[in-house]
Motif scaffolding. Structure first.
Motif, PDB file in Angstrom:
ATOM      1  N   ALA A 115     -31.674   5.343 -23.939  1.00 49.60           N
ATOM      2  CA  ALA A 115     -31.333   4.009 -24.443  1.00 49.60           C
ATOM      3  C   ALA A 115     -30.106   3.449 -23.736  1.00 49.60           C
ATOM      4  O   ALA A 115     -30.010   2.238 -23.500  1.00 49.60           O
ATOM      5  N   ASP A 119     -32.856  -1.127 -20.902  1.00 50.33           N
ATOM      6  CA  ASP A 119     -33.443  -1.843 -22.044  1.00 50.33           C
ATOM      7  C   ASP A 119     -34.862  -1.318 -22.296  1.00 50.33           C
ATOM      8  O   ASP A 119     -35.843  -2.055 -22.192  1.00 50.33           O
ATOM      9  N   LYS A 123     -35.990  -3.042 -30.338  1.00 56.28           N
ATOM     10  CA  LYS A 123     -34.947  -2.961 -31.351  1.00 56.28           C
ATOM     11  C   LYS A 123     -35.584  -2.731 -32.719  1.00 56.28           C
ATOM     12  O   LYS A 123     -36.713  -3.144 -32.976  1.00 56.28           O
ATOM     13  N   ASP A 125     -34.998  -4.109 -35.512  1.00 56.90           N
ATOM     14  CA  ASP A 125     -35.308  -5.319 -36.289  1.00 56.90           C
ATOM     15  C   ASP A 125     -36.624  -5.958 -35.861  1.00 56.90           C
ATOM     16  O   ASP A 125     -37.206  -6.751 -36.605  1.00 56.90           O
ATOM     17  N   GLU A 126     -37.113  -5.596 -34.691  1.00 56.87           N
ATOM     18  CA  GLU A 126     -38.437  -6.052 -34.264  1.00 56.87           C
ATOM     19  C   GLU A 126     -39.506  -5.012 -34.600  1.00 56.87           C
ATOM     20  O   GLU A 126     -40.646  -5.359 -34.939  1.00 56.87           O
ATOM     21  N   VAL A 146     -31.621   3.413 -33.004  1.00 54.12           N
ATOM     22  CA  VAL A 146     -32.481   3.284 -31.824  1.00 54.12           C
ATOM     23  C   VAL A 146     -33.949   3.455 -32.185  1.00 54.12           C
ATOM     24  O   VAL A 146     -34.791   2.639 -31.811  1.00 54.12           O
ATOM     25  N   THR A 279     -39.769   6.194 -30.699  1.00 53.06           N
ATOM     26  CA  THR A 279     -39.445   4.872 -30.158  1.00 53.06           C
ATOM     27  C   THR A 279     -40.714   4.238 -29.615  1.00 53.06           C
ATOM     28  O   THR A 279     -41.653   4.932 -29.230  1.00 53.06           O
ATOM     29  N   LYS A 282     -40.303  -1.216 -25.156  1.00 54.39           N
ATOM     30  CA  LYS A 282     -40.182  -2.672 -25.247  1.00 54.39           C
ATOM     31  C   LYS A 282     -41.168  -3.395 -24.345  1.00 54.39           C
ATOM     32  O   LYS A 282     -41.729  -4.428 -24.707  1.00 54.39           O
TER      33      LYS A 282
END
Length: 367
Positions: A115, A119, A123, A125-126, A146, A279, A282
């Protein structure tokens, strides 16, 4: 070319706001900019391939049995299972916009290292609004900031009850002369060794930041057997080549309950835990990202966590999990204070000194 146009990344184009309106729609409508959501309902992925980073060996067999076989049927997809850890070199090799994996299971140090290198991950929050079962997570499951921790074990020493008398009662007992050449720990890239080293820094020195005390402790530990994974260490213990070793409580408790002469002693000086944390990449493609949401959501269902707890003595991070008998009999509880008293090292400080630690400890182990 899909990742850059005229020397500018898609992310920098999006940040230009209104100016981006003058740019080709090819960039604005790229897959990265598409909204992807998951509401918990099954969908047809049309045979899409989801790249999953997970541990190998018996662990991989059980993840496949309890999660992935049914998942592939439910969502009409295929799992590309990658167990060739470590993940960090694979992520940094291609850069954030070309992730090697869509969803990855980590231990915390390597996850934080990755991390910090780019990038790479969505995140929280998403991510969390697209994980319906996430509503059942205890707060500590996302406290790392994370990824989503879905289960954990505790560290200590596994030992052969028929070959170790008396049983260990102190962190320093691993250094007893009678265990020379028959004690075990791990290569420096394994999280168990990282935690073990940092606890040694504090026990033999002032605190976890006393690296010189840790180095001397590793010198005094030699000769010892150095393994890569816990599965290999368990094999060495099965054969009696190692009689006491650094381990999480999963494998030795599993072996003990099958009748093997194994027992486990939890460190009392410090009580670190081994976490399992997912994770989602992204820049995964839209279908893969949606499948990653779905897989993480299904991994947070009580049935899967219960099955993994039964097999690997994993402790859950969701409030609605029912503890299997093996955990309940061991006194494990499932509540918001489940990690009270447990210790998480300062991984930021460790990673800042990682090159020196790895070089020095590798030299000690190789000597």
């Amino acid at each position: 070319m899909t990742d850059k146009t005229d020397g500018m990344t898609r992310r920098s184009l999006l940040k230009m706001g209104a100016a981006a309106a003058t740019l080709p729609l090819f960039n604005i409508n790229h897959a990265w900019s598409q909204d992807v959501t998951f509401d918990g309902q099954a969908f047809d992925a049309g045979g899409a391939v989801l790249r999953v980073g997970e541990w190998g060996g018996p662990w991989g067999e059980l993840v496949n049995k309890y999660l992935l076989v049914d998942f592939q049927k439910e969502f009409n997809c295929k799992i590309e299972y990658d167990s060739t850890w470590p993940w960090f070199p694979k992520f940094v090799a291609g850069g954030a916009e070309k992730p090697p994996l869509d969803i990855t299971n980590w231990n915390l140090p390597e996850m934080f290292k990755t991390a910090g290198a780019g990038d790479f991950f969505l995140k929280l929050d998403e991510l969390l609004p697209n994980i319906p079962n996430g509503k059942n997570l205890w707060p500590f499951a996302t406290a790392n900031g994370v990824g989503v921790t879905w289960a954990f074990n505790q560290y200590g020493y596994a030992y052969r009850t028929d070959l170790v008398t008396p049983p260990p009662a102190s962190f320093k007992d691993l250094w007893k002369p009678e265990f020379a050449g028959k004690r075990g720990t791990y290569i420096t890239s394994n999280t168990l060794q990282m935690d073990f080293f940092l606890v040694a820094c504090g026990v033999f020195g002032k605190d976890q930041y006393d690296l010189e005390a840790g180095y001397q402790a590793m010198r005094d530990l030699m000769p010892a057997k150095i393994s890569d994974f816990t599965g290999n260490m368990q094999t060495l213990m099965d054969r009696g080549e190692v009689v006491i070793s650094v381990l999480s409580d999963a494998e030795p408790m599993q072996a003990r309950d099958k009748g093997a002469p194994f027992a486990f002693w939890y460190w009392t000086e410090q009580q670190p835990i081994l976490t399992q944390t997912y994770t989602v990449s992204k820049y995964a493609e839209p279908m893969q990202k949606k499948l990653a949401y779905a897989l993480l959501d299904r991994a947070l269902e009580p049935e899967f966590i219960g099955n993994m707890g039964k097999e690997f003595y994993l402790r859950p991070t969701v409030s609605n999990a029912v503890l299997p008998d093996n955990l309940a009999k061991a006194g494990v509880v499932n509540n918001a204070d489940a990690i009270k008293g447990f210790w998480v090292p300062d991984w930021k400080a460790y990673l800042e000194n990682e090159d020196d630690i790895v070089e020095t400890v590798n030299g000690i182990f190789a000597a």
